[in-house]
Structures are given as C-alpha cells and as structure tokens.
Design an enzyme around this catalytic site. Sequence first.
Site, PDB file in Angstrom:
ATOM      1  N   ASP A 190      -2.556   2.285  -6.269  1.00 24.71           N
ATOM      2  CA  ASP A 190      -1.536   2.321  -5.228  1.00 24.71           C
ATOM      3  C   ASP A 190      -1.559   1.116  -4.300  1.00 24.71           C
ATOM      4  O   ASP A 190      -0.947   1.144  -3.233  1.00 24.71           O
ATOM      5  CB  ASP A 190      -1.696   3.590  -4.386  1.00 24.71           C
ATOM      6  CG  ASP A 190      -3.055   3.674  -3.708  1.00 24.71           C
ATOM      7  OD1 ASP A 190      -3.983   2.983  -4.165  1.00 24.71           O
ATOM      8  OD2 ASP A 190      -3.187   4.429  -2.737  1.00 24.71           O
ATOM      9  N   GLU A 191      -2.218   0.029  -4.703  1.00 27.88           N
ATOM     10  CA  GLU A 191      -2.393  -1.091  -3.776  1.00 27.88           C
ATOM     11  C   GLU A 191      -2.465  -2.397  -4.555  1.00 27.88           C
ATOM     12  O   GLU A 191      -3.104  -2.472  -5.608  1.00 27.88           O
ATOM     13  CB  GLU A 191      -3.677  -0.884  -2.964  1.00 27.88           C
ATOM     14  CG  GLU A 191      -3.917  -1.882  -1.877  1.00 27.88           C
ATOM     15  CD  GLU A 191      -5.203  -1.581  -1.119  1.00 27.88           C
ATOM     16  OE1 GLU A 191      -5.488  -2.328  -0.167  1.00 27.88           O
ATOM     17  OE2 GLU A 191      -5.927  -0.629  -1.486  1.00 27.88           O
ATOM     18  N   ASP A 218       0.867  -1.175   0.000  1.00 27.32           N
ATOM     19  CA  ASP A 218       0.000   0.000   0.000  1.00 27.32           C
ATOM     20  C   ASP A 218       0.905   1.227   0.000  1.00 27.32           C
ATOM     21  O   ASP A 218       1.641   1.470   0.956  1.00 27.32           O
ATOM     22  CB  ASP A 218      -0.903  -0.004   1.229  1.00 27.32           C
ATOM     23  CG  ASP A 218      -2.060   0.976   1.103  1.00 27.32           C
ATOM     24  OD1 ASP A 218      -2.080   1.756   0.134  1.00 27.32           O
ATOM     25  OD2 ASP A 218      -2.941   0.966   1.981  1.00 27.32           O
TER      26      ASP A 218
END
Length: 479
Positions: free
Chosen positions: A105-106, A11
């Site tokens: 973003d993950e 993350d």
Amino acid sequence: MRTAPTILHLDMDAFYASAEQASKPSLRGKAVVVGGIGPRGVVATASYEARVFGVHSAMPIGQARRLAPNAAYLVPRFQLYREVSEQVMGLLRELSPLVEPLSLDEAFVDLEAGEAAWDAASARLVGERLREEIRAVTGLTGSVGIAASKMLAKIASEEAKPDGLFLIVPGTERAMLGPMSVRTLPGVGPATGDHLRRAGITTVEEIAEAGEDELVRLLGKSHGASLYAMALAHDDRPVVAERDAKSVSVEDTYDVDIHDRVRVRTEVQRLAERCVQRLRGAERSGRTVVLKVRRYDFSTLTRSETLRGPTDDPAVVREAAARLLESVDTTGGVRLLGVGVTGLADYTQEDLFAQARAQARAQAEAEARAAEGEGETEGVDGAGGEGQVAAEEVVEAADRRWVAGHDVRHEEFGHGWVQGSGLGRVTVRFETPYSEPGRVRTFRTDDPALVPAEPLPLVAEGDARRVGAGEQGAGSGVV
C-alpha cells in the site's frame, strides 16, 4: 537534493480496513479491525473509525477488543489486497519508470524521470489526477505527499492523511520541519525520542540547533549523523525501481519494546506467515530463512538457517524462524522483529516431514475442538470467545470451519461473507461491494449449499474507468 518537488509518496489510507469496508457495504463508516482474531492475534490495520478508540496497528487484539468491543474484527484477505495493490502500482508505473514499492500500500515515484512533472504546479496536477484515478479504479483513497526528496515526500503524505495531498515547496523545508516533533523523522522511535527528550531536545529545530557532534555523542556516530542531516532536510536517496527480488522479507517496529518471550514468539510466527504470503504472491520459493531482531539498545542481530531445498511452505518457515529465535537473547526487550527468505527460486522442493507434522497438528487441533464441542465463538462483533486463527487461514471444506470476514457463496442467496461461527452454526451476511447492506442468515456449518468463494473486485468492471476531470478529493494542502 533536487530543486523541484518531483518525488511523490503514495500511502493508501488504512488499506486493509478500507478494502474491507469497500467490499462490505454494512461496514462502511463503522469501526473495522483487521488482524489475527485469536487471543494472541495482533492488529494489522484499523479503520479511522476504530482509531478514534485508540486502536492501532501492532496492538494485541485483546487490547483492541477492550478499547473497541463493538468493532468488526476480520481476518485478512491477502488475495484481495494484492489484487488491489497491483491495480494501484499499475497506475504509478504509467507515471514513471522509477517506482519503488515499499509494501502493498505504499510506494515512491520519481515524476521527473517519467517527464510527468517538472515544477510544483505540474506535480500538484499529477498528484490530484492520481488520487482521482485510484478512487475510480479501486474505490479506495490514498494520501499523496510531494517534495524534493524521499524523506520529505513521506512526511508530506503523513500530513495529507487521510485522503489528501500535501506538497512541500523547495526552500520551505526547514521552516516546516522546525516545530515538528522529533518523532516525525524516520528512525526516531519511542526509545530514541525519550533519549532526546531527556537531553532537552523535543523538536526537529532543536535537533538542528544541538549540532552533529552533540547528536553523535548522544546516539552514536551513524544514528546521530543521519539524524542531524535529516533535521537539515538533507536526503539524496534516489528512487530505486523495482528489480527482480533476491529476497522477500517483512518486519515490524513496535511502539513499546516487547519483553514477554511468549509475545516475541507469537510475533515471529505472525511475521513468518506474512513473509510466506508475500513469497507466494511473487510466485517464488526460498532456501534460506533469516530472522532479524533489533533489541532495546538498537543492536541488531540476524540469524539464518539454510534448508535442504527451496520451499514456500508456511509450516517450514515458521518452524525455522522459531528455531532461530531460540538462539537470540531478548530479555532486555525487542523493538523490531523481521523474518525473511533468501536464495529464491521458481520451484519448491516439498518438505514432506514438515507437511506431515503440520497435518498432524491440524488433526489434533480439530479433534480437540470436537472434544470441547466447539464451545467458543469467533465473529466480527467482539462478542463471545476467540478462536485462534492464522493471518491467512484457508477455509477447508473438510472441517467446515468458517473464517470471519472471508467470502462465501450460497446456492440460493448468492455471494456473502462470514460474520461469525461457532456451536455448529455459521452466520453470513449476503451483500457485495456493489449492493446495499445485505441480510444476515444462519446455517449449519456443514450445509452443502454454502461454499467458500473468491473475493469480488471492489469496483464493478464497467465502473473501473479513468477520470479525466471531475471532483477533486478533499484535504489538499501546500507549504
């Protein structure tokens, strides 16, 4: 659940805001809020410096300004975020063929499938090396969680934030989860948390002690059974590799149920904008627009509308989503909203009528602003009024309207970014990701020497190298 901690969850830390700080030396270490900066805008991401003041994602921008009036308020630059995301996902794909992106973003990674790790020691080494590589290639930081299941790996990455690594050794899961709040478990939001609290259940261990039958009685068969399994640390979901997308969608879950119909409409419009940006990022178009609404009582409704042909026009998707919303009763409150597009294709069939309507609206808004003398100011420092700006508003040379945070170039002063605009003037700070904090200059909005520019890479090409050995990031932990 496997016996070795080989599921990794990455993350990126405050991704949008961190990317803006890396891009703008003058904002490093300062409060930064990224989102729609108009009066009905919503926070997309807040830097850790802004979170100290209570600012968080999905918060109305007006409330954020009251909490952190001196923060920098910027409009998102999704082109930059997508480019950085692809760099990060490329690093993950080098570790394993099984990479499951959840957003820009993950992502989850199955380290065992890539033979990158087979026990706790090797998994830790891989995680530390990954964090170093991300920092070297992008200049940003990411938090890594490693465990034997997806649920636990995600919880571990939350424990690692910011800029850390947290590894859960198999056999210790129940002891670690036990004292944690029920809100730690996926799917437990404010409403479920309050319901459990009224039943005297506030920790994960108390969920396990209550038993499956009691949870089913309290929450229903599906939700109660899944929550009981999670409290026992049971999660057998595999990491699913990215496949050719059949649909593109975005959704948000809100900390507090939304009751205001105007706010619901605004959120749907914002989600439609985000959905189209993701659609265009995949270089696809879609024929069917889908609206998802989860109400206060956890009932979930979906509505869809099929268009005459595939489109990636934001105006078309916004209008379709708005029509779908009219058929949904939201008076009791809404806890989740989503907008998606299905029936994907590689081409678009332009909706000329929608384009004409959008152009007419834009022209009317421009004329209204001109009639008002552009009396309001939009900028990064929270001062002055707020002009309503879409999530990815494009600066059009025709009306010379400059968007806070976006890139520009001047014939004499080089690359910079817009700090604010209004009253016929635009303020620009001239700096790059590789420079010292730059000087601020003001120009007329119609200055021919000033033009929009593309975002610069966050790390200079010569510096984007792999790190074989060196400093380890801070914040590592193990249970």
